[in-house]
Scaffold this motif. Structure first.
Motif, PDB file in Angstrom:
ATOM      1  N   LYS A 115       0.888  -1.075  -0.029  1.00 46.76           N
ATOM      2  CA  LYS A 115      -0.008   0.092  -0.023  1.00 46.76           C
ATOM      3  C   LYS A 115       0.911   1.201  -0.171  1.00 46.76           C
ATOM      4  O   LYS A 115       0.476   2.260  -0.866  1.00 46.76           O
ATOM      5  N   THR A 116       1.884   1.385   0.965  1.00 51.77           N
ATOM      6  CA  THR A 116       2.818   2.399   0.820  1.00 51.77           C
ATOM      7  C   THR A 116       3.588   2.525  -0.495  1.00 51.77           C
ATOM      8  O   THR A 116       3.525   3.697  -1.025  1.00 51.77           O
ATOM      9  N   ARG A 119       1.262   4.090  -2.838  1.00 51.98           N
ATOM     10  CA  ARG A 119       0.471   5.185  -2.176  1.00 51.98           C
ATOM     11  C   ARG A 119       0.092   6.363  -3.212  1.00 51.98           C
ATOM     12  O   ARG A 119      -0.962   6.810  -3.376  1.00 51.98           O
ATOM     13  N   ARG A 128      -4.189  -1.443  -4.327  1.00 53.15           N
ATOM     14  CA  ARG A 128      -3.056  -1.387  -3.409  1.00 53.15           C
ATOM     15  C   ARG A 128      -3.303  -2.419  -2.081  1.00 53.15           C
ATOM     16  O   ARG A 128      -4.418  -2.219  -1.580  1.00 53.15           O
TER      17      ARG A 128
END
Length: 351
Positions: A115-116, A119, A128
């Motif tokens: 996810k990061t 982002r 994500r």
């Protein structure tokens, strides 16, 4: 996941011993000032972010990466996909550096890092942190961008959750029980993770973030100060050759691990050799600073605190007039202590 059967000659055993010897000496080796260590880590991070994204096709140079990270992270202003990928990789690496002690290898942490990583990528918003829902085989393209062949068939979306669960469970168990040397376990994890290719996109970049996480958790505390990604980028052709050789045998009774693990260990050796050489250069530079003019020392100190400064900004910090500053800055640039960017009124400086 099938238990890997690993058998190696004395050369690979020697590589592991050499890497571990450097790991054991790291606390004694990092005798530089905190400011210099911080600057060393910053350079390594820029190299890692630039190299890892370029391996996957991004075009930004290290200088462009440095400029982007110094000006855009705070405002989240990313114009291109390359910039989005650079920003995401930098944030994922920061997360690993700061929180690795609390980030045991779990599927949740892997999803969090994914996810990061994505982002800032608008195109990747829907997937994500989620395992793939469509096939993402590794394919070859012709010069016009048309798919011409499947290079490697990755795990199907249906089987991905089961295989990821098995991979994470095996890796944790092997690390906890010290069934194999941790560097071998990490190498097996990376090759298997990339064979599964669990996410729709970002798997290559994420594998390198996870490599850093696992190395830090295994006690290789020097990793943030030298870029492993840069070493891989410089040997990109062999990286893919070694990876494919192993991955195409993973479903056989006797997977061929030797080429991939040999490549992985040689990259780790080059990483620590590069860091050792940089430490030597930094010590020489640190010792020679005793002979620098006071104003030059003030400039270096200001640039250790601020990522980029112009002459107009340095003047009030140092209390010196601009003409004298220009002379000292020219000297520092010529000696390789300071880098000059831009021209004329747009000129700025960094370490």
């Amino acid at each position: 996941m099938r238990e890997p059967r690993l058998a190696f000659g004395p050369d690979l055993v020697k590589l592991i011993a050499e890497i571990d010897e450097f790991k054991g000496r790291w606390e004694a080796l990092k005798t530089l000032s905190p400011d210099r260590l911080s600057a060393l880590r910053k350079v390594a991070t820029i190299e890692s972010v630039g190299a890892s994204t370029r391996i996957e096709g991004a075009k930004l140079s290290d200088a462009e990466v440095e400029d982007l990270l110094s000006r855009a992270i705070s405002v989240k202003a990313f114009k291109t996909r390359d910039e989005q990928e650079v920003a995401g990789y930098a944030e994922a690496m920061d997360l690993v550096f700061e929180a690795h002690a609390d980030m045991r290898l779990t599927e949740n942490h892997i999803r969090q890092l994914h996810k990061t990583l994505l982002r800032h990528s608008d195109r990747d918003e829907r997937h994500r942190g989620s395992y793939k829902s469509l096939s993402n085989n590794v394919v070859a393209f012709d010069v016009e961008g048309q798919e011409i062949d499947v290079v490697f068939e990755t795990t199907s979306p249906f089987d991905t959750p089961r295989e990821m669960e098995a991979l994470v469970a095996w890796t944790r168990k092997a690390l906890d029980e010290e069934a194999l040397h941790p560097l071998l376990i990490i190498a097996v994890f990376v090759a298997t993770f990339l064979a599964i290719h669990p996410f729709q996109d970002g798997n290559g970049r994420l594998s390198r973030v996870l490599t850093t996480l696992l190395l830090l958790r295994a006690g290789y505390a020097y990793v943030p100060y030298a870029s492993l990604e840069r070493v891989i980028e410089e040997n990109k052709e062999l990286y893919y050759k070694a990876l494919r050789r192993t991955q195409t045998t993973l479903k056989s009774e006797t997977p061929d691990w030797e080429l991939w693990i040999g490549f992985f260990l040689h990259c780790l050796k080059r990483q620590k050799d590069g860091l050792s050489a940089r430490l030597d250069r930094e010590r020489i530079s640190q010792d020679s600073e005793a002979d620098l003019p006071e104003l030059s020392l003030q400039v270096l100190k200001a640039l250790q605190t601020n990522e980029r400064l112009t002459i107009a900004q340095l003047a009030p910090i140092t209390g010196a007039n601009r003409n004298t500053l220009k002379v000292r800055l020219r000297e520092l640039v010529a000696e390789g202590r300071v880098r000059q960017h831009g021209k004329a009124r747009a000129t700025w400086y960094s370490l």
